[in-house]
Structure formats: C-alpha cells, structure tokens
Design a protein around this motif. Structure first.
Motif, PDB file in Angstrom:
ATOM      1  N   PHE A  61      26.293   3.707  24.806  1.00 41.99           N
ATOM      2  CA  PHE A  61      26.993   5.142  24.342  1.00 41.99           C
ATOM      3  C   PHE A  61      26.066   5.985  23.333  1.00 41.99           C
ATOM      4  O   PHE A  61      25.659   6.920  23.418  1.00 41.99           O
ATOM      5  CB  PHE A  61      28.260   4.587  24.097  1.00 41.99           C
ATOM      6  CG  PHE A  61      29.144   6.158  23.713  1.00 41.99           C
ATOM      7  CD1 PHE A  61      29.975   7.026  24.641  1.00 41.99           C
ATOM      8  CD2 PHE A  61      29.012   6.615  22.323  1.00 41.99           C
ATOM      9  CE1 PHE A  61      30.526   7.866  23.989  1.00 41.99           C
ATOM     10  CE2 PHE A  61      29.974   7.681  22.002  1.00 41.99           C
ATOM     11  CZ  PHE A  61      30.775   8.528  22.494  1.00 41.99           C
ATOM     12  N   LYS A 102      28.574  -1.417  26.211  1.00 41.40           N
ATOM     13  CA  LYS A 102      29.114  -0.044  26.533  1.00 41.40           C
ATOM     14  C   LYS A 102      28.946   0.849  25.360  1.00 41.40           C
ATOM     15  O   LYS A 102      28.396   1.899  25.482  1.00 41.40           O
ATOM     16  CB  LYS A 102      30.442   0.225  27.197  1.00 41.40           C
ATOM     17  CG  LYS A 102      31.645  -0.288  26.278  1.00 41.40           C
ATOM     18  CD  LYS A 102      32.970  -0.161  27.101  1.00 41.40           C
ATOM     19  CE  LYS A 102      34.147  -0.853  26.232  1.00 41.40           C
ATOM     20  NZ  LYS A 102      34.086  -2.407  26.157  1.00 41.40           N
ATOM     21  N   ILE A 148      33.681   7.235  27.634  1.00 40.48           N
ATOM     22  CA  ILE A 148      34.097   5.581  27.827  1.00 40.48           C
ATOM     23  C   ILE A 148      35.577   5.803  28.452  1.00 40.48           C
ATOM     24  O   ILE A 148      36.606   6.140  27.607  1.00 40.48           O
ATOM     25  CB  ILE A 148      33.902   4.588  26.783  1.00 40.48           C
ATOM     26  CG1 ILE A 148      32.554   4.615  26.221  1.00 40.48           C
ATOM     27  CG2 ILE A 148      34.650   3.387  27.124  1.00 40.48           C
ATOM     28  CD1 ILE A 148      32.380   3.659  25.044  1.00 40.48           C
ATOM     29  N   LEU A 171      31.101   3.240  31.315  1.00 38.52           N
ATOM     30  CA  LEU A 171      30.557   4.617  30.565  1.00 38.52           C
ATOM     31  C   LEU A 171      30.180   5.685  31.484  1.00 38.52           C
ATOM     32  O   LEU A 171      29.444   5.251  32.641  1.00 38.52           O
ATOM     33  CB  LEU A 171      29.382   4.072  29.778  1.00 38.52           C
ATOM     34  CG  LEU A 171      28.608   5.090  29.045  1.00 38.52           C
ATOM     35  CD1 LEU A 171      29.245   6.016  28.013  1.00 38.52           C
ATOM     36  CD2 LEU A 171      27.092   4.610  28.520  1.00 38.52           C
TER      37      LEU A 171
END
Length: 402
Positions: free
Chosen positions: A318, A314, A292, A278
């Motif tokens: 995010f 991730k 990503i 990320l």
C-alpha cells in the motif's frame, strides 16, 4: 408540515469556473470539484489548486454558507454547505452555487435537508434512467424543502451537528493514525532505519538480504468486472459488496455504495476476493488511488487487485505504491484520460525487504489500522443514528423545543 421551494429562499445562483490547469501541490487558490464533495466532509488537503485570473477570483470565491450542488454525472445532487474558515477556494463548473436568504433559511439547516432521503428521492426521480444524469439550477429550485421557524431550524441543526462534530473528531484521529503508519514506512523503507539496521551491510544500494524483483514475483494481480446494468436482477437485493474506483481514497474500505448478487458474479467477470485485499484505481479521476478492503468483496474492471503470493504484506505494498504514484502517473497513457494497464502494472519492479522486516512492519501497521477500523465503526454508528434522527426532526415527528 409546511414546505417551501428552494427557489423561493434563493437570492442568486451561479455556475462554477472551468480551470485552465490544476496542481495537487502548488498554487494560491484551491479548486473544489464534484469529486471532492461526495462525502459529508470535504478533506481540503486533497483538493487541488487551479490557475485562475485574479480578476475572476472574487466571482468564484466560496464563502461561508454557500450551498454547492453537483449538477451532472453520477454524483448529481451531491452537495456541500461551505463551513466557516475556508479561505482561497474557488469552485468548479460542474457545481452550482446557491446563495440563500438567511432571513428565511439557515445554511446550517439546509445542509441537513440536502442530505435527507427525501431530497435524494427528488433528485433520483428526475435523473432516473438518464444515460448521462444532470440537473440545472432551475430544476433544483423546484425542490420543496420542509420549512420551520428560524429558532427551530437552528435547534435541529444543532442536534444533528453534534453527531457530525463527533464524526469529524474521529476522522481527524483516523488521519493522524494513517500519517503515523506512513511515517513508519518512510522511516524503515526509505531512510532504512528499520530495527537492527545498524548491524546490516548495504549491497547495491539496499540492505543485505533485500532485493529488487518484478512485482508479479511477489503479488498476483487481476482486475474486476461490471455485471450488465441492463439486468437489474444483478443489483437488486444484492448481498456482495461491489467496489468502484471512486471509493478508493487511500483508505481502509469498510462498506460499499452498491452490492451485487451471487448470480451477477457467476455471469460476469467480477471476482470475489477476500478481506484484506489491496486495490488500486487503474483509470478515471482516481487513477493511482488505493484502498484495503476490510470486507469480502468484488470490484469493477477499473480496479487492480493485488494478492500476496508468499507472506502477508498488504500494508507494505500500500505505502510502496502510494510512494511511487507520481511515477505511475508519468508512465500511464491515454489521450482522453490516463490509464494504467495490467501489463504496465505487471512490468513494475519493486523492492522487497527480508521477510522478518516485512512481518514486523505488517504487525505494527496492523496496530494502527485496528484503531482506524474501530473509529470507522464508531462513525458508521454515529452516521446511522444521525440519519435516523434527520427525517423525524424534519417532519416534526420528533418534537424539538425552539
């Protein structure tokens, strides 16, 4: 093949409006900027609003068929032909509007001419080596564009637009899948309606087993680096993707504009990080934007890289960082432009759900993003086919019936 100068089919040109203020969420008139027209397709949902006196609106209001071309900076020459249906949108001062004679040239045809390698060769030949690239309406007017009859222009545009329609339909599906993933995040981690929530007690405002902790306790962070531009060997024939903040658009990143060499990584602060990493823009016009990486890659120093220390998370990070973007912008600093430092990022506190909930979310989100990656792959193939056809159609090497 017959050629004609852009100036010979142009009725008028005009530079855009310098807005007094912009807002991402409120206003009457959208404010189209050079940063909005980088891709083939403009996402109007991300275009901000501006404050403009009513008496000036008509002068700068875009209309179907207007050709807008970026005149300065790294995106010099990037362009956008205004499609049908855009309303209440004005354009910024770093864009030039060309109004063409439609009895000679169709905007739908010109759209593809201005996306060709032939056109960008003209632009790059002019700005090559400039410290601050830029062109004006007079220079753009010198461009010799391949000229065909109106029926042939219409046919060529129709063939190429069929690819664009498929790409845009895929883009709509991508946006829907992204929204579904974000809605899932909000349902589980904002409204606390995660699987089994009915049986979980709340402690200090959080479900039992969740915690507030420093971001650095869960994620390793670092920034990238930019190999010296004076050493062309660092960039020529590079095979390592190199990400810039302009490519961070709250998305899955499947490719990059530039590549660097292994030697560039060895002799600069650029670091190689794995697929699934990320990234967030720390400064510039895209500050706070995320991506990503779907590829092993490097990045420039304006990107912050996040790597989980314990479990894969991730997608959770995010959407968490996206949800607090306004807060991040409010605590950023800098007089000329906003900045987010590594120290500031490392000082952030973050809510960490229990491992089972994070793992379950990552699994569901991965399902959405696998579909997104497939659609992006389809779009890459469609784009490649369209771009291979474009020069052959323009040059007449591929015969088209009028």
């Amino acid at each position: 093949m017959e050629y004609i100068r852009l100036k010979d089919v142009t009725l008028s040109t005009q530079y855009g409006y310098t807005a007094e203020e912009t807002s991402k969420t409120e206003g009457v008139y959208k404010y189209l900027r050079i940063t909005d027209i980088v891709p083939y397709f403009v996402d109007l949902d991300t275009v901000p609003y501006c404050s403009i006196p009513q008496k000036k609106v008509e002068q700068y209001l875009v209309k179907e068929g207007d050709i807008l071309i970026a005149r300065t900076g790294a995106t010099t020459g990037y362009n956008y032909v205004v499609p049908k249906g855009i309303k209440n949108t004005v354009y910024a001062s770093y864009l030039i509007r060309f109004n063409v004679d439609r009895s000679k040239i169709l905007p739908s045809y010109l759209k593809y001419v201005l996306k060709s390698h032939y056109y960008y060769g003209f632009v790059n030949n002019y700005i090559g080596g400039s410290a601050q690239p830029g062109m004006n309406a007079r220079v753009f007017g010198r461009f010799n564009l391949p000229y065909n009859s109106l029926p042939l222009q219409r046919r060529i545009a129709s063939i190429l637009s069929a690819y664009d329609n498929l790409i845009e339909n895929n883009n709509k599906r991508i946006r829907l899948l992204e929204q579904m993933a974000e809605n899932l995040y909000k349902e589980w981690f904002v409204r606390f309606r995660f699987p089994g929530h009915e049986k979980v007690e709340m402690e200090n405002g959080l479900p039992k087993g969740w915690k507030r902790t420093k971001l650095t306790n869960e994620y390793k962070t670092s920034s990238g680096g930019t190999p010296s531009r004076t050493n062309t060997e660092y960039y020529e024939n590079g095979n390592i993707p190199w990400i810039k903040t302009g490519e961070l658009q709250d998305c899955i990143l499947t490719d990059t504009e530039e590549y660097i060499t292994e030697n560039a990584v060895k002799h600069s602060s650029a670091k190689l990080f794995p697929q699934g990493t990320l990234l967030m823009a720390m400064y510039g016009v895209n500050i706070g934007k995320l991506a990503i990486s779907n590829i092993d890659a490097t990045c420039n120093q304006a990107c912050c890289v996040f790597i989980p220390k314990r479990i894969e998370s991730k997608y959770y990070l995010f959407y968490h960082l996206k949800s607090i973007r306004d807060y991040l912008l409010s605590i950023s600093f800098g007089a000329a432009q906003q900045n987010l430092s590594q120290e500031l990022i490392k000082s952030l506190k973050i809510i960490i759900p229990n491992d089972n909930t994070i793992i379950a979310f990552e699994h569901k989100a991965e399902g959405f993003y696998q579909q997104i990656r497939n659609l992006k792959h389809q779009n890459e193939n469609l784009t490649r086919q369209r771009d291979l056809l474009l020069p052959r159609l323009m040059s007449g090497k591929l015969e088209v019936k009028e």
